[in-house]
Scaffold this active site. Sequence first.
Site, PDB file in Angstrom:
ATOM      1  N   GLY A 323      37.925  40.059  36.553  1.00 13.52           N
ATOM      2  CA  GLY A 323      38.945  39.181  35.986  1.00 13.52           C
ATOM      3  C   GLY A 323      39.346  39.571  34.580  1.00 13.52           C
ATOM      4  O   GLY A 323      40.539  39.682  34.259  1.00 13.52           O
ATOM      5  N   GLY A 346      34.659  38.271  41.020  1.00 11.40           N
ATOM      6  CA  GLY A 346      33.399  38.240  41.776  1.00 11.40           C
ATOM      7  C   GLY A 346      33.548  38.843  43.150  1.00 11.40           C
ATOM      8  O   GLY A 346      32.652  39.550  43.633  1.00 11.40           O
TER       9      GLY A 346
HETATM   10  P1  ADP Z   1      35.027  41.146  34.081  1.00  9.10           P
HETATM   11  O1  ADP Z   1      35.603  39.748  34.200  1.00  9.10           O
HETATM   12  O2  ADP Z   1      36.085  42.181  33.894  1.00  9.10           O
HETATM   13  O3  ADP Z   1      34.082  41.455  35.199  1.00  9.10           O
HETATM   14  P2  ADP Z   1      32.923  40.215  32.346  1.00  9.10           P
HETATM   15  O4  ADP Z   1      33.253  38.815  32.710  1.00  9.10           O
HETATM   16  O5  ADP Z   1      31.666  40.783  32.818  1.00  9.10           O
HETATM   17  O6  ADP Z   1      34.152  41.182  32.740  1.00  9.10           O
HETATM   18  O7  ADP Z   1      32.889  40.338  30.744  1.00  9.10           O
HETATM   19  C1  ADP Z   1      34.014  40.103  29.969  1.00  9.10           C
HETATM   20  C2  ADP Z   1      33.656  39.585  28.604  1.00  9.10           C
HETATM   21  O8  ADP Z   1      32.693  40.407  27.986  1.00  9.10           O
HETATM   22  C3  ADP Z   1      34.864  39.574  27.701  1.00  9.10           C
HETATM   23  O9  ADP Z   1      35.126  38.246  27.316  1.00  9.10           O
HETATM   24  C4  ADP Z   1      34.432  40.417  26.503  1.00  9.10           C
HETATM   25  O10 ADP Z   1      34.840  39.916  25.260  1.00  9.10           O
HETATM   26  C5  ADP Z   1      32.929  40.372  26.607  1.00  9.10           C
HETATM   27  N1  ADP Z   1      32.284  41.507  25.927  1.00  9.10           N
HETATM   28  C6  ADP Z   1      32.399  42.813  26.226  1.00  9.10           C
HETATM   29  N2  ADP Z   1      31.679  43.559  25.374  1.00  9.10           N
HETATM   30  C7  ADP Z   1      31.088  42.718  24.498  1.00  9.10           C
HETATM   31  C8  ADP Z   1      30.214  42.880  23.382  1.00  9.10           C
HETATM   32  N3  ADP Z   1      29.827  44.081  22.981  1.00  9.10           N
HETATM   33  N4  ADP Z   1      29.799  41.780  22.757  1.00  9.10           N
HETATM   34  C9  ADP Z   1      30.206  40.565  23.149  1.00  9.10           C
HETATM   35  N5  ADP Z   1      31.030  40.337  24.191  1.00  9.10           N
HETATM   36  C10 ADP Z   1      31.472  41.398  24.866  1.00  9.10           C
HETATM   37 MG    MG Z   2      34.808  37.822  33.701  1.00 10.74          MG
END
Ligand code: ADP
Ligand code: MG
Length: 376
Positions: A323, A346
């Site tokens: 997402g 997910g």
């Molecule tokens: P996706 O939805 O693409 O699978 P996630 O939900 O796992 O991604 O993670 C997304 C979040 O992770 C974002 O809000 C981003 O700001 C945060 N994030 C990424 N790297 C860091 C970091 N180094 N420290 C804190 N937050 C982080």
């Molecule tokens: Mg996410």
Amino acid sequence: MLPTLESLSAALGGLAGRRVLLRADFNVPLGDDGRIADDFRIKAALPTIGWLVAQGAEVVACSHLGRPEGKPDSRYSLAPVRARLGEFAPGVELLENLRFDAGETGNDDRLAQRLVDGCHGYVNDAFGASHRSHASIVGPPRYVPSAAGRLLAKEAEVLLGLRAKPKRPFVAVLGGAKVSDKLGVIDALLKTADEVLVGGGMCFTFLAALGHPVGGSLLQGDQIEACGRLLQSGAPIRLPSDITALAPGERVVQAGVELHPDWRGLDIGPGTAAEFGDLIATAGTVLWNGPMGLFEDPRFAAGTKAVAQALAASRAFTVVGGGDSAAAVRQFGLDREMDHVSTGGGASLELIEQGDLPGLRALRESAGTGGEDRDG
Ligand code: ADP
Ligand code: MG
């Protein structure tokens, strides 16, 4: 094989005048003012809706929105979605939020029966909800001929293709906040990917497993062992070689992988962004899931942006899942440069991890649309 819209039409002797229940994923992000912040999920369902309408079907759409607690809650009404959908696809009916009934998440068969009441067929185009065994996802195929919509079929084809026959080298880029969310998918990807590049908050648990001090960065202490085991197994995992961090006094600092106790690593550094970019440039297939840093803050968006640009420029077949990563790609205006941007967070991870989803299984097992006897 998933039953297709064409097989559904054949099973029903044509769709003209037939009432079709469409499970869509209209779980759109809403702004503080209650208005639709991004309507990509509505647009993503239009190819299926357009096809059904062109065949003369009467379409009754249904979806969930947010997490109401099994009872009506005006904050989660689908009314704004109904208005927007009406602009794109006039005449399509949209039921109220499925999760206003506790039977949806409880997979209550009586809700499934009520939903299909008066309908001749069912189409699932809600990829983002197909990893849930909810009533509207797994129930209807038990009662009426069923099919996968265009979006669901495309998502399944692209994501299962990554497991089956990726063009090599296959480079997976993983980031995001929690390593515990992603260890399953890393395991699955290590069976098929040639390289797994790890950035984002989750890289710090891996770096900690190698003994690097990570300061005040995101760290999941209970996952250090699991990350250490993966690294020791000789798996082709690449970690950042430099980090952009926030130091006291709101100072943004560039560091290697040894962080001062007061520093918080919030992005991959420019060296790592360039290394990852080179690997992406020469890949045959790239899957990207999870931002490389706290990209919502422009000071820590560079790594995520560099990866997005590298995917956009690469000749590889590029897939973005997750997402927040998909949101980042849209924010940078690069979504059209990707071969596939998954609409499911997910669900995309679970499909890559498991190779199947409850919603796909239900369609394949549905009687009467030809899906049941052609497995795989
Ligand atoms: P996706 O939805 O693409 O699978 P996630 O939900 O796992 O991604 O993670 C997304 C979040 O992770 C974002 O809000 C981003 O700001 C945060 N994030 C990424 N790297 C860091 C970091 N180094 N420290 C804190 N937050 C982080
Ligand atoms: Mg996410």
